[in-house]
Design an enzyme around this catalytic site. Structure first.
Site, short mmCIF file in Angstrom:
data_model
loop_
_atom_site.label_atom_id
_atom_site.label_comp_id
_atom_site.label_asym_id
_atom_site.label_seq_id
_atom_site.Cartn_x
_atom_site.Cartn_y
_atom_site.Cartn_z
N TRP A 198 -31.49 17.35 0.30
CA TRP A 198 -32.41 18.42 -0.10
C TRP A 198 -31.77 19.79 0.18
O TRP A 198 -31.69 20.66 -0.69
CB TRP A 198 -33.71 18.23 0.68
CG TRP A 198 -34.85 19.09 0.29
CD1 TRP A 198 -34.93 19.93 -0.79
CD2 TRP A 198 -36.11 19.17 0.96
NE1 TRP A 198 -36.17 20.53 -0.81
CE2 TRP A 198 -36.92 20.07 0.25
CE3 TRP A 198 -36.64 18.55 2.10
CZ2 TRP A 198 -38.23 20.38 0.64
CZ3 TRP A 198 -37.94 18.84 2.49
CH2 TRP A 198 -38.72 19.75 1.77
N LYS A 236 -30.73 11.37 7.55
CA LYS A 236 -32.08 11.24 6.98
C LYS A 236 -33.03 12.38 7.36
O LYS A 236 -34.25 12.25 7.20
CB LYS A 236 -32.74 9.89 7.33
CG LYS A 236 -31.88 8.67 7.08
CD LYS A 236 -31.09 8.73 5.81
CE LYS A 236 -31.93 8.53 4.56
NZ LYS A 236 -31.07 8.69 3.34
N ARG A 254 -36.90 8.10 -1.45
CA ARG A 254 -37.88 7.06 -1.13
C ARG A 254 -39.31 7.59 -1.22
O ARG A 254 -40.07 7.19 -2.10
CB ARG A 254 -37.58 6.50 0.27
CG ARG A 254 -38.31 5.23 0.65
CD ARG A 254 -37.97 4.84 2.07
NE ARG A 254 -38.39 5.87 3.03
CZ ARG A 254 -39.58 5.92 3.60
NH1 ARG A 254 -40.48 4.97 3.39
NH2 ARG A 254 -39.90 6.90 4.44
N ARG A 268 -35.65 16.76 11.67
CA ARG A 268 -36.88 16.12 11.19
C ARG A 268 -37.51 15.40 12.37
O ARG A 268 -36.78 14.86 13.23
CB ARG A 268 -36.51 15.12 10.09
CG ARG A 268 -37.69 14.46 9.41
CD ARG A 268 -37.21 13.54 8.30
NE ARG A 268 -38.32 13.15 7.43
CZ ARG A 268 -38.20 12.34 6.39
NH1 ARG A 268 -37.01 11.83 6.08
NH2 ARG A 268 -39.24 12.03 5.65
N GLY A 328 -32.98 15.37 5.85
CA GLY A 328 -33.15 16.30 4.73
C GLY A 328 -31.85 16.94 4.28
O GLY A 328 -31.85 18.04 3.72
N SER A 339 -37.28 6.63 7.97
CA SER A 339 -36.39 6.90 6.84
C SER A 339 -35.03 6.24 7.05
O SER A 339 -34.46 5.66 6.12
CB SER A 339 -36.24 8.41 6.66
OG SER A 339 -35.44 8.70 5.54
N HIS A 397 -22.90 14.76 9.71
CA HIS A 397 -23.94 14.23 10.60
C HIS A 397 -23.46 14.21 12.05
O HIS A 397 -24.14 13.69 12.92
CB HIS A 397 -24.30 12.78 10.21
CG HIS A 397 -25.01 12.65 8.90
ND1 HIS A 397 -25.97 13.54 8.47
CD2 HIS A 397 -24.91 11.72 7.92
CE1 HIS A 397 -26.43 13.16 7.28
NE2 HIS A 397 -25.78 12.06 6.92
P1 A3P Z 1 -37.65 9.40 3.08
O1 A3P Z 1 -36.84 8.18 3.35
O2 A3P Z 1 -38.69 9.63 4.16
O3 A3P Z 1 -38.25 9.44 1.72
P2 A3P Z 1 -30.91 12.74 3.84
O4 A3P Z 1 -30.68 13.50 2.59
O5 A3P Z 1 -30.63 13.50 5.08
O6 A3P Z 1 -30.26 11.40 3.79
O7 A3P Z 1 -32.48 12.49 3.93
C1 A3P Z 1 -33.15 11.67 3.01
C2 A3P Z 1 -34.64 11.84 3.20
O8 A3P Z 1 -35.01 13.11 2.63
C3 A3P Z 1 -35.45 10.79 2.44
O9 A3P Z 1 -36.67 10.67 3.17
C4 A3P Z 1 -35.62 11.48 1.10
O10 A3P Z 1 -36.66 10.96 0.32
C5 A3P Z 1 -35.94 12.89 1.57
N1 A3P Z 1 -35.74 13.90 0.54
C6 A3P Z 1 -34.69 14.04 -0.30
N2 A3P Z 1 -34.89 15.07 -1.14
C7 A3P Z 1 -36.09 15.61 -0.81
C8 A3P Z 1 -36.85 16.71 -1.32
N3 A3P Z 1 -36.42 17.45 -2.34
N4 A3P Z 1 -38.04 16.96 -0.74
C9 A3P Z 1 -38.49 16.21 0.28
N5 A3P Z 1 -37.82 15.17 0.80
C10 A3P Z 1 -36.62 14.87 0.26
#
Ligand code: A3P
Length: 293
Positions: free
Chosen positions: A47, A42, A255, A128, A44, A136, A106
């Site tokens: 992303w 979680k 989310r 993060r 990022g 998250s 991870h």
């Molecule tokens: P939140 O739950 O705070 O919204 P991972 O990909 O490591 O599982 O992380 C998921 C987290 O990254 C979630 O956070 C998700 O919404 C956020 N996320 C995914 N894509 C993103 C983007 N393009 N920009 C910002 N946050 C992003």
């Protein structure tokens, strides 16, 4: 329920099924041109995956989005789920994959297969801040029906601070990669920096990958990897994932995508507890986080 139990692997709390693939994961043979995206869950990951895939394909969306994200970039440390053929194990996907490969993990530093270091592979690590990361992860464990039951937020936060969640202690994870960043080819990035100035951080990744891209291509990558665009894109929002595993009605995978959501969850007392735990765990590192931007 499909929810997994937890076990310890080399002292790290992991999902129980991981114990059965651990010896194969540990013996995994990396190639020198493999690129590893390493994160605590979680932080990022998805992303960063999309950014890297677009860079690899010179900004060509059609190429970089040809399949759902979890099939384009294998997840090294996830076993096969027996009755779900559309969800092969990372090791299985990697066997069939052409080089240069991008791999997601991870695993904490000490569980990364040694061949990645022997081959001097490049690693992009994304961290993060612990408070947003915990919030998250809590919501993820509600919607991911393979993860252990999160319980209440208060119960979950206690487990998170103890490192009693899959992939272990957030503190150890972020700290260890930080301390190792100069011994290996590790680009250490922060979610908060990516939110603050995505273009600046994307340029760091481009340079790290030894790519040269035109300004318009970079602009396009910034747009394509914004939270709202990725949220609406079925190739990156995990809605193609089996609904028996990810229940987006409980909480969507995409989310909120913000910095500072922790303020909506932490009570004053929980914040005090976290801060004192943080101080204890992080006293011997130069690593610092921002919890707002
Ligand atoms: P939140 O739950 O705070 O919204 P991972 O990909 O490591 O599982 O992380 C998921 C987290 O990254 C979630 O956070 C998700 O919404 C956020 N996320 C995914 N894509 C993103 C983007 N393009 N920009 C910002 N946050 C992003």
């Amino acid at each position: 329920s499909m929810r997994c139990g937890m076990t310890r692997v080399e002292g790290v709390c992991m999902l129980e099924p991981f114990a059965h693939i651990w010896s194969r994961v540990c013996a995994f043979q990396a190639f020198s041109d493999d690129l590893l995206i390493a994160t605590y869950p979680k932080a990022g990951t998805t992303w960063t995956q999309e950014i890297v895939d677009l860079i690899n394909n010179d900004g060509d969306v059609a190429l970089s989005q040809r399949a759902p994200t979890h099939l384009r970039i294998p997840f090294l440390d996830i076993p096969k789920i027996a009755d779900l053929p559309q969800f092969p194990s990372g090791l299985e996907l990697l066997e069939k994959m052409a080089s240069p490969r991008t791999i997601k993990t991870h695993l904490p530093f000490q569980l990364i297969p040694p061949s990645f270091w022997d081959q001097n592979c490049k690693v992009i690590y994304v961290a993060r801040n612990g408070k947003d990361n915990a919030v998250s992860y809590f919501h993820f464990d509600r919607m991911n029906l393979l993860q252990p039951e999160p319980g209440t937020w208060s119960q979950y936060l206690t487990r998170f601070m103890e490192g009693n969640v899959p992939w272990g202690s957030w503190f150890d994870h972020v700290k260890r990669f930080w301390d190792e960043r100069e011994n290996h080819r590790i680009l250490y990035l922060f979610y908060e920096d990516m939110k603050e100035d995505p273009r600046r951080e994307i340029l760091k990744i481009v340079e790290f990958m030894d790519k040269k891209l035109d300004d318009e291509v970079i602009d396009n990558i910034v747009d394509r990897t914004s939270f709202n665009t990725m949220k609406d894109n079925k190739m990156s929002n995990y809605t193609t994932f089996p609904a028996t595993i990810f229940n987006h009605e409980i909480s969507p995978f995409m989310r909120k995508g913000t910095v500072g959501d922790w303020k909506n969850y932490f009570t004053i007392n929980q914040n005090k507890l976290f801060d004192s735990r943080y101080k204890l765990e992080m006293e011997n590192t130069s690593l610092q986080f921002r919890t707002e931007i």
